[in-house]
Motif scaffolding. Structure first.
Motif, PDB file in Angstrom:
ATOM      1  N   TRP A 158       0.847  -1.208   0.000  1.00  0.00           N
ATOM      2  CA  TRP A 158       0.000   0.000   0.000  1.00  0.00           C
ATOM      3  C   TRP A 158       0.876   1.250   0.000  1.00  0.00           C
ATOM      4  O   TRP A 158       0.631   2.199  -0.729  1.00  0.00           O
ATOM      5  CB  TRP A 158      -0.926  -0.010   1.230  1.00  0.00           C
ATOM      6  N   ARG A 206       0.931   4.333  -2.720  1.00  0.00           N
ATOM      7  CA  ARG A 206       0.729   5.735  -2.343  1.00  0.00           C
ATOM      8  C   ARG A 206       1.905   6.578  -2.857  1.00  0.00           C
ATOM      9  O   ARG A 206       1.698   7.664  -3.388  1.00  0.00           O
ATOM     10  CB  ARG A 206       0.639   5.778  -0.841  1.00  0.00           C
ATOM     11  N   TYR A 226      -8.995   5.310  -9.763  1.00  0.00           N
ATOM     12  CA  TYR A 226      -9.027   6.765  -9.916  1.00  0.00           C
ATOM     13  C   TYR A 226     -10.136   7.148 -10.883  1.00  0.00           C
ATOM     14  O   TYR A 226     -10.803   8.145 -10.700  1.00  0.00           O
ATOM     15  CB  TYR A 226      -7.673   7.302 -10.409  1.00  0.00           C
ATOM     16  N   CYS A 255     -15.764   7.124  -1.418  1.00  0.00           N
ATOM     17  CA  CYS A 255     -14.726   8.080  -1.781  1.00  0.00           C
ATOM     18  C   CYS A 255     -14.342   8.119  -3.241  1.00  0.00           C
ATOM     19  O   CYS A 255     -15.146   8.039  -4.121  1.00  0.00           O
ATOM     20  CB  CYS A 255     -13.498   7.702  -0.983  1.00  0.00           C
ATOM     21  N   LEU A 256     -13.087   8.144  -3.501  1.00  0.00           N
ATOM     22  CA  LEU A 256     -12.335   8.312  -4.742  1.00  0.00           C
ATOM     23  C   LEU A 256     -13.033   8.907  -5.964  1.00  0.00           C
ATOM     24  O   LEU A 256     -14.068   8.457  -6.390  1.00  0.00           O
ATOM     25  CB  LEU A 256     -11.716   7.009  -5.257  1.00  0.00           C
ATOM     26  N   GLY A 257     -12.340   9.808  -6.547  1.00  0.00           N
ATOM     27  CA  GLY A 257     -12.534  10.304  -7.889  1.00  0.00           C
ATOM     28  C   GLY A 257     -13.891  10.778  -8.348  1.00  0.00           C
ATOM     29  O   GLY A 257     -14.458  11.663  -7.742  1.00  0.00           O
ATOM     30  N   THR A 261     -17.576  10.727  -6.287  1.00  0.00           N
ATOM     31  CA  THR A 261     -17.612  11.602  -5.112  1.00  0.00           C
ATOM     32  C   THR A 261     -17.662  13.057  -5.549  1.00  0.00           C
ATOM     33  O   THR A 261     -18.435  13.850  -5.016  1.00  0.00           O
ATOM     34  CB  THR A 261     -16.352  11.403  -4.254  1.00  0.00           C
ATOM     35  N   SER A 305     -16.378   6.681   7.530  1.00  0.00           N
ATOM     36  CA  SER A 305     -15.266   5.903   6.956  1.00  0.00           C
ATOM     37  C   SER A 305     -15.115   4.641   7.800  1.00  0.00           C
ATOM     38  O   SER A 305     -15.173   4.696   9.033  1.00  0.00           O
ATOM     39  CB  SER A 305     -14.022   6.785   6.941  1.00  0.00           C
ATOM     40  N   LYS A 338     -13.214   1.472   9.285  1.00  0.00           N
ATOM     41  CA  LYS A 338     -11.876   0.967   9.617  1.00  0.00           C
ATOM     42  C   LYS A 338     -12.025  -0.124  10.667  1.00  0.00           C
ATOM     43  O   LYS A 338     -13.050  -0.227  11.331  1.00  0.00           O
ATOM     44  CB  LYS A 338     -10.999   2.083  10.203  1.00  0.00           C
ATOM     45  N   PRO A 398     -14.393  15.986   5.313  1.00  0.00           N
ATOM     46  CA  PRO A 398     -14.987  15.296   4.159  1.00  0.00           C
ATOM     47  C   PRO A 398     -14.054  14.284   3.518  1.00  0.00           C
ATOM     48  O   PRO A 398     -14.506  13.400   2.801  1.00  0.00           O
ATOM     49  CB  PRO A 398     -15.284  16.455   3.185  1.00  0.00           C
ATOM     50  N   ARG A 417      -4.960   6.924   6.019  1.00  0.00           N
ATOM     51  CA  ARG A 417      -5.782   6.412   4.918  1.00  0.00           C
ATOM     52  C   ARG A 417      -6.785   7.452   4.429  1.00  0.00           C
ATOM     53  O   ARG A 417      -7.789   7.101   3.808  1.00  0.00           O
ATOM     54  CB  ARG A 417      -6.517   5.140   5.357  1.00  0.00           C
ATOM     55  N   CYS A 432      -8.192  10.615   2.076  1.00  0.00           N
ATOM     56  CA  CYS A 432      -8.292  10.683   0.615  1.00  0.00           C
ATOM     57  C   CYS A 432      -6.961  11.015  -0.064  1.00  0.00           C
ATOM     58  O   CYS A 432      -6.312  12.012   0.274  1.00  0.00           O
ATOM     59  CB  CYS A 432      -9.334  11.737   0.258  1.00  0.00           C
TER      60      CYS A 432
HETATM   61  C1  HEM Z   1     -15.359  15.495  -3.396  1.00  0.00           C
HETATM   62  C2  HEM Z   1     -14.561  14.540  -3.742  1.00  0.00           C
HETATM   63  C3  HEM Z   1     -13.977  13.491  -2.819  1.00  0.00           C
HETATM   64  C4  HEM Z   1     -14.329  13.144  -1.534  1.00  0.00           C
HETATM   65  C5  HEM Z   1     -15.417  13.746  -0.649  1.00  0.00           C
HETATM   66  C6  HEM Z   1     -13.447  12.055  -1.141  1.00  0.00           C
HETATM   67  C7  HEM Z   1     -13.471  11.439   0.104  1.00  0.00           C
HETATM   68  C8  HEM Z   1     -12.690  10.347   0.432  1.00  0.00           C
HETATM   69  C9  HEM Z   1     -12.788   9.636   1.678  1.00  0.00           C
HETATM   70  C10 HEM Z   1     -13.736   9.974   2.818  1.00  0.00           C
HETATM   71  C11 HEM Z   1     -11.881   8.624   1.644  1.00  0.00           C
HETATM   72  C12 HEM Z   1     -11.674   7.546   2.705  1.00  0.00           C
HETATM   73  C13 HEM Z   1     -10.897   8.089   3.843  1.00  0.00           C
HETATM   74  C14 HEM Z   1     -10.822   7.147   4.983  1.00  0.00           C
HETATM   75  O1  HEM Z   1     -11.259   5.990   4.850  1.00  0.00           O
HETATM   76  O2  HEM Z   1     -10.357   7.580   6.024  1.00  0.00           O
HETATM   77  C15 HEM Z   1     -11.193   8.689   0.370  1.00  0.00           C
HETATM   78  C16 HEM Z   1     -10.201   7.812  -0.027  1.00  0.00           C
HETATM   79  C17 HEM Z   1      -9.575   7.875  -1.237  1.00  0.00           C
HETATM   80  N1  HEM Z   1      -9.773   8.829  -2.215  1.00  0.00           N
HETATM   81 FE1  HEM Z   1     -11.110  10.359  -2.173  1.00  0.00          FE
HETATM   82  N2  HEM Z   1     -12.604  11.773  -2.176  1.00  0.00           N
HETATM   83  C18 HEM Z   1     -12.884  12.619  -3.217  1.00  0.00           C
HETATM   84  C19 HEM Z   1     -12.257  12.679  -4.441  1.00  0.00           C
HETATM   85  C20 HEM Z   1     -11.183  11.896  -4.815  1.00  0.00           C
HETATM   86  C21 HEM Z   1     -10.454  12.027  -6.068  1.00  0.00           C
HETATM   87  C22 HEM Z   1     -10.736  13.077  -7.142  1.00  0.00           C
HETATM   88  C23 HEM Z   1      -9.505  11.040  -6.067  1.00  0.00           C
HETATM   89  C24 HEM Z   1      -8.462  10.710  -7.101  1.00  0.00           C
HETATM   90  C25 HEM Z   1      -8.501  11.026  -8.326  1.00  0.00           C
HETATM   91  C26 HEM Z   1      -9.615  10.311  -4.823  1.00  0.00           C
HETATM   92  C27 HEM Z   1      -8.823   9.255  -4.459  1.00  0.00           C
HETATM   93  C28 HEM Z   1      -8.934   8.551  -3.276  1.00  0.00           C
HETATM   94  C29 HEM Z   1      -8.151   7.350  -2.970  1.00  0.00           C
HETATM   95  C30 HEM Z   1      -7.111   6.675  -3.871  1.00  0.00           C
HETATM   96  C31 HEM Z   1      -8.561   6.934  -1.681  1.00  0.00           C
HETATM   97  C32 HEM Z   1      -8.091   5.690  -0.940  1.00  0.00           C
HETATM   98  C33 HEM Z   1      -6.898   6.015  -0.101  1.00  0.00           C
HETATM   99  C34 HEM Z   1      -6.391   4.805   0.636  1.00  0.00           C
HETATM  100  O3  HEM Z   1      -7.136   3.839   0.822  1.00  0.00           O
HETATM  101  O4  HEM Z   1      -5.245   4.856   1.049  1.00  0.00           O
HETATM  102  N3  HEM Z   1     -10.638  10.864  -4.087  1.00  0.00           N
HETATM  103  N4  HEM Z   1     -11.702   9.745  -0.343  1.00  0.00           N
END
Ligand code: HEM
Length: 578
Positions: free
Chosen positions: A135, A139, A339, A346-348, A351, A421, A423, A516, A522, A524
């Motif tokens: 992981w 990252r 992505y 979450c991701l991309g 969201t 979230s 965990k 948010p 972990r 975003c």
């Molecule tokens: C408004 C837009 C977004 C919101 C609200 C959001 C929110 C989140 C949240 C809440 C998590 C999980 C955090 C946790 O479990 O503690 C997360 C994880 C993640 N987000 Fe976003 N996200 C957004 C946009 C994006 C975008 C645009 C990307 C990439 C292009 C992205 C990539 C990721 C990735 C790769 C993870 C996983 C990280 C990991 O597991 O290590 N997110 N996001």
């Protein structure tokens, strides 16, 4: 005659056996944590089902989870049938303190539920990994994507897609009016625009769903409902259909017990429909990977510098260089896919699309906010910003556009796109004096916690100080304030500090609690990109349109969870500013 004693014995034993089995199989609470009375093997399933029916999800105001926190303690437990239980936690100060530490020491790690939910579609993406060395490598390899250098190079593509959306909305509104309608549903539009942006960013080539939609809008099917709300039925591009299919396969998996989610995902993975869509998407992705690798090879052969403008370009640029790590082919595939279609809670793109869709609702309901934002943008950005794409430097200047920063932060706070979230503990974890056993799934209810971090609740929050961890007591609110005005109000001003002497407004990112993007190791990985995208779309749309009122029958705030929390109704009535 001789069988009577046996029959009698069996007749007495059966209810006893039934009672013993039901007692054994009943959900077993973790001592010291509040819960609703356990009246059956199903635990809280009936409450969850009822909330899903009434509110569309389990975290909203009025729902039983929220009610549990409001009436009881910040720790609550929930039983999904006899064997699966969740601990919900909703205290912002403690959450920040514990998650920042515990995700780094791995006392809290990615939950098995998340791993199972994504095991069918992206088993090697970072969201599907525990916080181990693999992981960490993912990252490290993906992180440059959100550095200023790459964000800057991606801005023109995002700004272009925002301008294309403006053109699409002008065409849509004309058609709506010609059919006697007053507004239209924008839910798909934000999916389109964010998939165009994310494919540009990851692959270097937009999917161009917005230009496609615009090219067919004049002839597309349109239905105008009883309150003047129009819905367009646009044929979708095949790649968009395939991405959507894969995305929807994850569906409700994050809310299911891990083993059920895993079986469901693995079953889906081998169906012909899944394989067809999956192959189509992966072939498309790898055609860009191959192209980028070829371009890097050619540049190196000519001793020229290769300038990466996309995620695949960035990865190809570093591959094979001494001191740089590479991902295996299957890891790269899953990261790109993750992505693109935006996962976890979450991701991309989903969201971002969900946050934007909520944003349109909040702005529509707050005409004054639209006017203040419009005045700020017109004053701060030179050279007729309404008729050109906005730039990276303009979007990264909180000192000149504090209200834009405030509006975007407030949209993210109120949209609650990722309501919690999930965990899991790997060792005993103390939360406000209660020890949570290893292997427990915890729903970190970030939004409920932040909504309750108010001046009105200060006495309740301070009463918990004696059981807070040492570092939490030492750091207090970490330089934040408690929200002074009700948190269910959309009010960008809560993020603004006005200098009493100069009257100068400043954006204060630590005005109060809002998480948010999650907390800790972990959180975003795309936060910077997401915020940049939101600023570009909100600024571009606000420069072009005033969002006028929509009939109340089309303005419900009911939410549905589709991995992200999205509004049930999303109608807009954009009119050009005079
Ligand atoms: C408004 C837009 C977004 C919101 C609200 C959001 C929110 C989140 C949240 C809440 C998590 C999980 C955090 C946790 O479990 O503690 C997360 C994880 C993640 N987000 Fe976003 N996200 C957004 C946009 C994006 C975008 C645009 C990307 C990439 C292009 C992205 C990539 C990721 C990735 C790769 C993870 C996983 C990280 C990991 O597991 O290590 N997110 N996001």
């Amino acid at each position: 005659m001789s069988s009577h004693p046996y029959l009698l014995g069996a007749a007495c034993a059966t209810p006893l056996l039934y009672l013993a089995i039901t007692k054994w199989a009943r959900p077993k609470p973790i001592p010291g944590i509040a819960h609703y009375p356990i009246t059956s093997l199903l635990g809280d399933i009936p409450r969850v089902t009822e909330d899903m029916r009434v509110y569309g999800n389990i975290f909203d105001d009025g729902g039983f989870y929220n009610a549990a926190f409001k009436t009881g303690a910040p720790i609550w437990q929930l039983f999904v049938g006899p064997f699966d239980k969740w601990v919900g936690f909703a205290d912002a100060q403690e959450m920040e303190d514990v998650l920042n530490r515990a995700t780094r020491t791995r006392a809290v790690d990615q939950s098995d539920i998340m791993l199972a939910a994504f095991s069918g579609t992206i088993p090697y993406g970072m969201v599907s990994l525990k916080s181990d060395d693999v992981w960490r490598k993912h990252r490290r390899v993906m992180n440059p994507l959100v550095t200023s250098k790459y964000l800057k190079s991606m801005t023109p593509a995002i700004a272009e897609s925002a301008r294309a959306l403006v053109d699409l909305w002008k065409s849509k509104m004309q058609r709506v009016k010609s059919k006697g309608g007053t507004c239209f549903s924008c839910e798909d539009d934000f999916r389109y625009v964010s998939i165009d942006a994310i494919t540009s960013i990851t692959l270097g080539k937009s999917l161009d769903t917005i230009p496609h939609a615009r090219s067919i809008i004049e002839t597309s099917e349109i239905n105008v409902g009883p309150y003047g709300g129009a819905t367009f039925h646009l044929p979708k591009l095949p790649l968009y259909e395939s991405l959507r299919y894969l995305f929807e396969c994850i569906g409700d998996a994050t809310t299911l017990p891990a083993f059920i989610a895993y079986i469901k995902q693995q079953t889906l993975r081998y169906t012909p429909t899944f394989r067809k869509h999956y192959k189509y998407v992966i072939d498309h992705i790898f055609s860009f990977v191959t192209e980028a690798r070829q371009a890097v090879k050619e540049a190196r052969a000519l001793n020229e510098e290769y300038e990466a403008k996309s995620l695949v370009g960035m990865v190809a640029e570093k591959e094979g260089l001494p001191g740089h790590e590479s991902l295996h082919e299957w890891e790269l595939r899953d990261e790109i896919l993750a992505y693109i279609f935006a996962v976890s809670t979450c991701l991309g793109h989903d969201t971002t699309a969900a946050a934007l869709t909520w944003g349109m609702k909040f702005l529509t309901e707050n005409p004054r906010v639209q006017e203040v934002l419009h005045a700020e943008l017109v004053n701060a950005l030179a050279d007729s910003p309404e008729s050109r794409p906005v730039t990276f430097d303009e979007m990264m200047s909180p000192e000149t556009t504090p209200y834009l920063e405030a509006v975007v932060s407030e949209i993210l706070r109120c949209a609650k796109v990722a309501a919690a979230s999930s965990k899991q503990t790997t060792e005993p974890l103390e939360l406000l004096g209660t020890v949570i056993p290893p292997g427990t799934s915890i729903a970190w209810c970030t939004h409920i916690a932040c909504d309750n971090a108010t001046v009105d609740n200060e006495a309740k929050l301070r009463a918990l100080d004696p059981v807070r961890s040492e570092s939490s007591r030492k750091n207090g609110l970490g330089g934040r304030g408690l929200w002074k005005t009700p948190t269910d109000r959309f009010e960008p001003e809560r993020w603004i500090t006005v200098d009493e002497k100069t009257g100068q407004s400043t954006f204060n990112p630590r005005a109060g609690y809002s998480f948010p993007f999650g907390i800790g190791l972990r959180s975003c990985a795309g936060k910077q990109l997401a915020v940049l995208e939101l600023k570009i779309y909100i600024a571009t749309l606000n420069l072009a349109f005033f969002l006028s009122e929509v009939p109340k029958e089309l303005s419900s705030h009911r939410a549905k969870i589709q991995i992200s929390r999205v509004p049930d109704q999303a109608f807009v009535a954009p009119i050009e500013w005079n």
